[in-house]
Design an enzyme around this catalytic site. Sequence first.
Site, PDB file in Angstrom:
ATOM      1  N   ARG A  17       0.842  -1.204   0.000  1.00 28.63           N
ATOM      2  CA  ARG A  17       0.000   0.000   0.000  1.00 28.63           C
ATOM      3  C   ARG A  17       0.873   1.248   0.000  1.00 28.63           C
ATOM      4  O   ARG A  17       2.036   1.222   0.421  1.00 28.63           O
ATOM      5  CB  ARG A  17      -0.898   0.016   1.248  1.00 28.63           C
ATOM      6  CG  ARG A  17      -1.809  -1.200   1.402  1.00 28.63           C
ATOM      7  CD  ARG A  17      -2.952  -1.159   0.405  1.00 28.63           C
ATOM      8  NE  ARG A  17      -3.793   0.010   0.588  1.00 28.63           N
ATOM      9  CZ  ARG A  17      -4.841   0.055   1.402  1.00 28.63           C
ATOM     10  NH1 ARG A  17      -5.151  -0.987   2.122  1.00 28.63           N
ATOM     11  NH2 ARG A  17      -5.579   1.154   1.490  1.00 28.63           N
ATOM     12  N   CYS A  18       0.266   2.377  -0.441  1.00 28.56           N
ATOM     13  CA  CYS A  18       0.981   3.636  -0.414  1.00 28.56           C
ATOM     14  C   CYS A  18       1.352   3.978   1.024  1.00 28.56           C
ATOM     15  O   CYS A  18       0.630   3.586   1.922  1.00 28.56           O
ATOM     16  CB  CYS A  18       0.119   4.756  -1.010  1.00 28.56           C
ATOM     17  SG  CYS A  18      -1.378   5.152  -0.089  1.00 28.56           S
ATOM     18  N   PRO A  19       2.441   4.656   1.300  1.00 32.27           N
ATOM     19  CA  PRO A  19       3.389   5.202   0.317  1.00 32.27           C
ATOM     20  C   PRO A  19       4.560   4.265  -0.025  1.00 32.27           C
ATOM     21  O   PRO A  19       5.551   4.710  -0.575  1.00 32.27           O
ATOM     22  CB  PRO A  19       3.916   6.434   1.044  1.00 32.27           C
ATOM     23  CG  PRO A  19       3.892   6.049   2.495  1.00 32.27           C
ATOM     24  CD  PRO A  19       2.744   5.078   2.664  1.00 32.27           C
ATOM     25  N   ASP A  47      -1.299  -1.184  -5.936  1.00 33.08           N
ATOM     26  CA  ASP A  47      -2.009  -0.136  -5.211  1.00 33.08           C
ATOM     27  C   ASP A  47      -2.477   0.945  -6.191  1.00 33.08           C
ATOM     28  O   ASP A  47      -1.662   1.500  -6.926  1.00 33.08           O
ATOM     29  CB  ASP A  47      -1.058   0.470  -4.165  1.00 33.08           C
ATOM     30  CG  ASP A  47      -1.748   1.552  -3.335  1.00 33.08           C
ATOM     31  OD1 ASP A  47      -2.974   1.681  -3.441  1.00 33.08           O
ATOM     32  OD2 ASP A  47      -1.039   2.254  -2.597  1.00 33.08           O
TER      33      ASP A  47
ATOM     34  N   CYS B 342      -4.068   5.044   2.582  1.00 30.84           N
ATOM     35  CA  CYS B 342      -2.949   4.108   2.664  1.00 30.84           C
ATOM     36  C   CYS B 342      -3.222   2.997   3.667  1.00 30.84           C
ATOM     37  O   CYS B 342      -2.936   1.840   3.417  1.00 30.84           O
ATOM     38  CB  CYS B 342      -1.676   4.853   3.045  1.00 30.84           C
ATOM     39  SG  CYS B 342      -1.199   6.080   1.818  1.00 30.84           S
TER      40      CYS B 342
END
Lengths: 90, 404
Positions: A17-19, A47, B342
Amino acid sequence: MSASPDEPLVVDARGERCPLPVIRLARLVRGLPPGEVPVTVRVLATDPAAASDVPAWCRMRGQRFVGAEAEADHTAYVVEVTPTGPAAER
Amino acid sequence: MPSHDPGTNVGPPQTPAPDGRRRLLDAASGPLHPVARDTLVAALSAGWADPARLHAEGRTARALLDRSREVIASGLGVRPVEVSLLPSGPTALERAIDGVRYAARRRGARTVASAVEHSAVLVPARARAARSDDPALLAEVPVDGLGRVDLETWERALAAPGTVVAALQSANGEVGTRQPLEDAHAAARAHGIPLVVDAMAGLGRDAVPEHWDVLVGDARSWGGPPLGVLVVREGVRWQWSGARADVEHGRTDVSPWVPVALAAAEAWQQASATTAADEARTRSLVGAVREAAAGVPDTVVVGDPDDRLPHVVTFSSLYVDGEALVGALDQQGYAVASGSACTSSTLEPSHVLAAMGVLTHGNVRVTLPLPAVSPAIEADVADFCAVLAPTVARVRSELGVGDL
């Protein structure tokens, strides 16, 4: 990993997942020896945020976003980076 | 008898700040203007009845509801008969589009909307296109890097056969950028297509839009309770399939709760009396936040720097997740929002940030409350600007990305 022009470097951030995809791209670039020749990096990600974040990172860090290629179960973001080395950053 | 059942008692949910003070920088949904709060409490006694009833209490409620509608209509420069009150802004927005489309159902069913519209526009329209197996039923018009709709593409999209409704917000509630309503409306009008304008982010804070056929607001933007305002300009072809003629001019099947309507009208009167002064104050405070955020390394301030809402600002910092920033700021007493996705259960980041092509992670969104809601707003913003850079640096260092 070697920075040969024929074999692009790969950041495999699939499932992350980000970041994280952008962090791993930035970390790889930071570890490259400084040079004037652009190096191609392929960032593999699932993602959806990477679609915005990889080009945005390029813009913010003065690197070149080449394009995105849809693969079977992920997207490959192609980036051309000119490594400046840790000392010259910022 | 003491009970261990927590029941519905509401305790203070906030994380106390080190100095015990909370700084509200997320006013997208409240709290109420203090005068509107008093009105709401008083109206619980005076306006509880169903305004459709014929007894004295019902007639009182009806009179209060009519008065509320008149206040809101007058503030928007329209006639009361053009105004319907719906349970929420997003409900009103979805209904606004449904009504235009249903009225034009013999000509087509195609919607044109900017890619940064509220999800109450985009989600149902995408679902409808998917159900009909016809992706052309929704044209999502792209925006530039500042979030402004591309007018050439907008005009081209309107020209496609079967287009019956266009939707554009007056300004974006996430990034603040205003849309070119005058040109967008002229283009829609040239094709005989009604324009639905979503003003949910700006009413009471910014000038009332002039260029629209159907207008939608939410009383929350001016310090009121959640209440949808749907304005259908006289002469615009609008019809809803589920209408009951006796409720809100046939534009909903639910009568508004009178205390909420009255509180919304009171909030409008309070906020509109000071809009010009408030706008100048918040605009300069947002300018200060923009400057502070721009000074944080590897941070981009998002949205138009000038042609924007006076009270909204958002920015994104590289290498951190927005949720971590929100948490770190919350611990210090700051309530802010984020469009990042996120670690949250939402898989998709803000569709607005994505459509603009800006960094979606590390996002922080500030929506300044009305000065009447937060009298210490200047001090709150100054404190926020001071903690911003150290907070981003600390979160980066905790995440092990301080060296990037």
